[in-house]
Design a protein around this motif. Structure first.
Motif, PDB file in Angstrom:
ATOM      1  N   ALA A  19       0.805  -1.220   0.000  1.00  0.00           N
ATOM      2  CA  ALA A  19       0.000   0.000   0.000  1.00  0.00           C
ATOM      3  C   ALA A  19       0.839   1.271   0.000  1.00  0.00           C
ATOM      4  N   LYS A  20       2.015   1.214   0.593  1.00  0.00           N
ATOM      5  CA  LYS A  20       2.847   2.420   0.676  1.00  0.00           C
ATOM      6  C   LYS A  20       3.863   2.514  -0.459  1.00  0.00           C
ATOM      7  N   SER A  21       3.817   1.561  -1.401  1.00  0.00           N
ATOM      8  CA  SER A  21       4.711   1.604  -2.557  1.00  0.00           C
ATOM      9  C   SER A  21       4.381   2.802  -3.439  1.00  0.00           C
ATOM     10  N   LYS A  22       5.416   3.322  -4.086  1.00  0.00           N
ATOM     11  CA  LYS A  22       5.221   4.439  -5.006  1.00  0.00           C
ATOM     12  C   LYS A  22       5.860   4.110  -6.352  1.00  0.00           C
ATOM     13  N   ASP A  24       6.659   6.209 -10.394  1.00  0.00           N
ATOM     14  CA  ASP A  24       6.606   7.477 -11.123  1.00  0.00           C
ATOM     15  C   ASP A  24       5.228   7.734 -11.713  1.00  0.00           C
ATOM     16  N   LYS A  25       4.598   6.669 -12.195  1.00  0.00           N
ATOM     17  CA  LYS A  25       3.301   6.833 -12.863  1.00  0.00           C
ATOM     18  C   LYS A  25       2.159   7.096 -11.890  1.00  0.00           C
ATOM     19  N   PHE A  26       2.466   6.970 -10.593  1.00  0.00           N
ATOM     20  CA  PHE A  26       1.445   7.297  -9.594  1.00  0.00           C
ATOM     21  C   PHE A  26       1.421   8.792  -9.298  1.00  0.00           C
ATOM     22  N   LYS A  27       2.359   9.523  -9.894  1.00  0.00           N
ATOM     23  CA  LYS A  27       2.416  10.987  -9.762  1.00  0.00           C
ATOM     24  C   LYS A  27       2.443  11.432  -8.300  1.00  0.00           C
ATOM     25  N   GLY A  28       3.342  10.793  -7.554  1.00  0.00           N
ATOM     26  CA  GLY A  28       3.526  11.175  -6.163  1.00  0.00           C
ATOM     27  C   GLY A  28       2.601  10.482  -5.188  1.00  0.00           C
ATOM     28  N   LEU A  29       1.619   9.746  -5.678  1.00  0.00           N
ATOM     29  CA  LEU A  29       0.676   9.052  -4.812  1.00  0.00           C
ATOM     30  C   LEU A  29       1.217   7.671  -4.422  1.00  0.00           C
ATOM     31  N   THR A  30       0.785   7.198  -3.287  1.00  0.00           N
ATOM     32  CA  THR A  30       1.110   5.822  -2.912  1.00  0.00           C
ATOM     33  C   THR A  30       0.147   4.876  -3.642  1.00  0.00           C
ATOM     34  N   PHE A  31       0.463   3.591  -3.584  1.00  0.00           N
ATOM     35  CA  PHE A  31      -0.408   2.582  -4.188  1.00  0.00           C
ATOM     36  C   PHE A  31      -1.818   2.706  -3.616  1.00  0.00           C
ATOM     37  N   GLU A  32      -1.904   2.894  -2.312  1.00  0.00           N
ATOM     38  CA  GLU A  32      -3.188   3.027  -1.634  1.00  0.00           C
ATOM     39  C   GLU A  32      -3.945   4.267  -2.112  1.00  0.00           C
ATOM     40  N   GLU A  33      -3.248   5.382  -2.189  1.00  0.00           N
ATOM     41  CA  GLU A  33      -3.878   6.637  -2.615  1.00  0.00           C
ATOM     42  C   GLU A  33      -4.336   6.564  -4.063  1.00  0.00           C
ATOM     43  N   TYR A  34      -3.517   5.936  -4.903  1.00  0.00           N
ATOM     44  CA  TYR A  34      -3.863   5.812  -6.316  1.00  0.00           C
ATOM     45  C   TYR A  34      -5.091   4.910  -6.486  1.00  0.00           C
ATOM     46  N   TYR A  35      -5.141   3.849  -5.687  1.00  0.00           N
ATOM     47  CA  TYR A  35      -6.304   2.962  -5.735  1.00  0.00           C
ATOM     48  C   TYR A  35      -7.571   3.704  -5.328  1.00  0.00           C
ATOM     49  N   ASN A  36      -7.506   4.418  -4.238  1.00  0.00           N
ATOM     50  CA  ASN A  36      -8.683   5.144  -3.754  1.00  0.00           C
ATOM     51  C   ASN A  36      -9.165   6.181  -4.760  1.00  0.00           C
ATOM     52  N   LYS A  37      -8.248   6.768  -5.480  1.00  0.00           N
ATOM     53  CA  LYS A  37      -8.595   7.808  -6.442  1.00  0.00           C
ATOM     54  C   LYS A  37      -9.142   7.242  -7.750  1.00  0.00           C
ATOM     55  N   HIS A  38      -8.570   6.125  -8.207  1.00  0.00           N
ATOM     56  CA  HIS A  38      -8.902   5.636  -9.552  1.00  0.00           C
ATOM     57  C   HIS A  38      -9.688   4.326  -9.609  1.00  0.00           C
ATOM     58  N   TYR A  39      -9.627   3.489  -8.560  1.00  0.00           N
ATOM     59  CA  TYR A  39     -10.222   2.149  -8.679  1.00  0.00           C
ATOM     60  C   TYR A  39     -11.236   1.794  -7.599  1.00  0.00           C
ATOM     61  N   LYS A  40     -11.218   2.508  -6.503  1.00  0.00           N
ATOM     62  CA  LYS A  40     -12.136   2.189  -5.400  1.00  0.00           C
ATOM     63  C   LYS A  40     -13.598   2.223  -5.853  1.00  0.00           C
ATOM     64  N   LYS A  41     -13.959   3.209  -6.642  1.00  0.00           N
ATOM     65  CA  LYS A  41     -15.336   3.335  -7.099  1.00  0.00           C
ATOM     66  C   LYS A  41     -15.750   2.142  -7.958  1.00  0.00           C
ATOM     67  N   THR A  42     -14.807   1.621  -8.728  1.00  0.00           N
ATOM     68  CA  THR A  42     -15.083   0.490  -9.618  1.00  0.00           C
ATOM     69  C   THR A  42     -15.148  -0.831  -8.854  1.00  0.00           C
ATOM     70  N   LEU A  43     -14.159  -1.052  -7.994  1.00  0.00           N
ATOM     71  CA  LEU A  43     -14.050  -2.348  -7.316  1.00  0.00           C
ATOM     72  C   LEU A  43     -14.789  -2.397  -5.974  1.00  0.00           C
ATOM     73  N   ILE A  44     -15.287  -1.258  -5.509  1.00  0.00           N
ATOM     74  CA  ILE A  44     -16.149  -1.170  -4.324  1.00  0.00           C
ATOM     75  C   ILE A  44     -15.398  -1.388  -3.011  1.00  0.00           C
ATOM     76  N   TYR A  45     -14.647  -2.459  -2.943  1.00  0.00           N
ATOM     77  CA  TYR A  45     -14.020  -2.871  -1.684  1.00  0.00           C
ATOM     78  C   TYR A  45     -12.821  -1.991  -1.318  1.00  0.00           C
ATOM     79  N   ASP A  46     -12.577  -1.885  -0.004  1.00  0.00           N
ATOM     80  CA  ASP A  46     -11.376  -1.195   0.464  1.00  0.00           C
ATOM     81  C   ASP A  46     -10.140  -1.954   0.012  1.00  0.00           C
ATOM     82  N   LEU A  47      -9.045  -1.227  -0.177  1.00  0.00           N
ATOM     83  CA  LEU A  47      -7.803  -1.880  -0.578  1.00  0.00           C
ATOM     84  C   LEU A  47      -7.355  -2.889   0.476  1.00  0.00           C
ATOM     85  N   LYS A  48      -7.599  -2.595   1.742  1.00  0.00           N
ATOM     86  CA  LYS A  48      -7.204  -3.514   2.814  1.00  0.00           C
ATOM     87  C   LYS A  48      -7.922  -4.861   2.651  1.00  0.00           C
ATOM     88  N   ASP A  49      -9.172  -4.831   2.201  1.00  0.00           N
ATOM     89  CA  ASP A  49      -9.900  -6.077   1.963  1.00  0.00           C
ATOM     90  C   ASP A  49      -9.284  -6.854   0.801  1.00  0.00           C
TER      91      ASP A  49
END
Length: 300
Positions: A19-22, A24-49
């Motif tokens: 989750a804390k991986s970064k 260049d293509k994340f534009k400064g965001l962590t894996f977790e932040e990028y997921y919440n911004k771009h994929y959470k709405k699609t996949l519904i579930y929290d990244l922790k799940d």
């Protein structure tokens, strides 16, 4: 075949690595932040799940989404496990497999394959660097469920044969060694059956062995997918050795050795037959076979 034991802080440590991986293509965001911004709405579930949900949870996620995202390259690029950079597939983050493999190597006991208990998958040293002999198999195929490619409890340290040679992805099983309720060792036992009409066992052709589940059949697909019965047929030699040794060492002889060595009879049996307790089955190849047949021969 053997349940995996995890440490108490295993999930938190794993989540932090991913989750804390970064990148260049994340534009400064962590894996977790990028997921919440771009994929959470699609996949519904929290990244922790998705990353650390127990096996029951990831089966729930699988059943919810099914194979809807099987061909979704965006999700494949994000949950990139081992796809190398090519002109056709450019992942958002470099492959995470080496990091994950190292994490398992450092945090889980890896001695024998958790799927089959036939081959060693231990760590070893090469040029003062620790290496390992295991592969990480996705119980729920990452090709069908790319959003589960990095899921902790979807990964089983296994031998190359189980992962790449025999496991049949068309035969789905949802009872994994990563599951808290995985009770294969208790429910399924190796049994020997005499095929010789004279009811004598002198050579391997006189009998066969088979995994038999008591009263239920929930592990049938697991056994079939990993081709366990056919693979263990080769190892009948071990059973034959035990039967012959049992003839050489009846209870009276074992008692004599116990008196002579000052060991308990159970300890003498363990020394003679190489019997491991249920807690230590993962440490040596064929240990479950030996234990089950030992029970059948009234050794334990």
């Amino acid at each position: 075949m053997l349940k995996i034991k995890y440490s108490s802080n295993f999930e938190d440590s794993y989540y932090k690595i991913i989750a804390k991986s970064k990148a260049d293509k994340f534009k400064g965001l962590t894996f977790e932040e990028y997921y919440n911004k771009h994929y959470k709405k699609t996949l519904i579930y929290d990244l922790k799940d998705l990353l650390c949900g127990d096996f029951k949870k990831i089966v729930e996620i699988k059943d919810f989404h099914k194979t809807k995202y099987k061909d979704d390259n965006k999700i494949k690029k994000f949950f990139n496990y081992d796809k190398a950079k090519t002109t056709k597939f450019i992942p958002l983050i470099s492959k995470l497999q080496p990091k994950i493999s190292k994490f398992f190597q450092e945090n889980i006991e890896v001695h024998t394959c958790y799927y089959c208990n036939i081959d060693f998958i231990n760590t070893f040293k090469k040029n003062n660097e620790t290496k390992n002999a295991f592969t990480l198999d996705h119980v729920l195929e990452k090709a069908d469920y790319p959003f589960l490619a990095l899921s902790l409890y979807n990964l089983v340290p296994s031998c190359y044969v189980c992962n790449s040679k025999v496991k049949d992805s068309k035969i789905l099983f949802e009872f994994s060694p990563t599951n808290k309720s995985f009770d294969f060792d208790e429910k399924v036992k190796f049994k020997s059956f005499i095929s010789n009409p004279n009811l004598q066992i002198e050579k391997e052709q006189d009998f066969y062995i088979k995994l038999i589940e008591n009263y239920l059949n929930k592990y049938d697909k697991y056994i079939e997918s990993l081709n366990l019965n056919d693979r263990y047929d080769y190892h009948k030699y071990k059973v034959l050795e035990m039967i012959q040794k049992r003839r050489e060492y009846p209870d009276s002889r074992i008692k004599e050795l116990s008196d002579l060595t000052k060991k308990t009879q159970e300890e003498v049996k363990q020394d003679l037959f190489g019997i491991y307790t249920s807690e230590d089955l993962h440490k040596r190849p064929l240990s479950k076979l030996i234990k089950d047949i030992s029970e059948e021969l009234d050794l334990i």
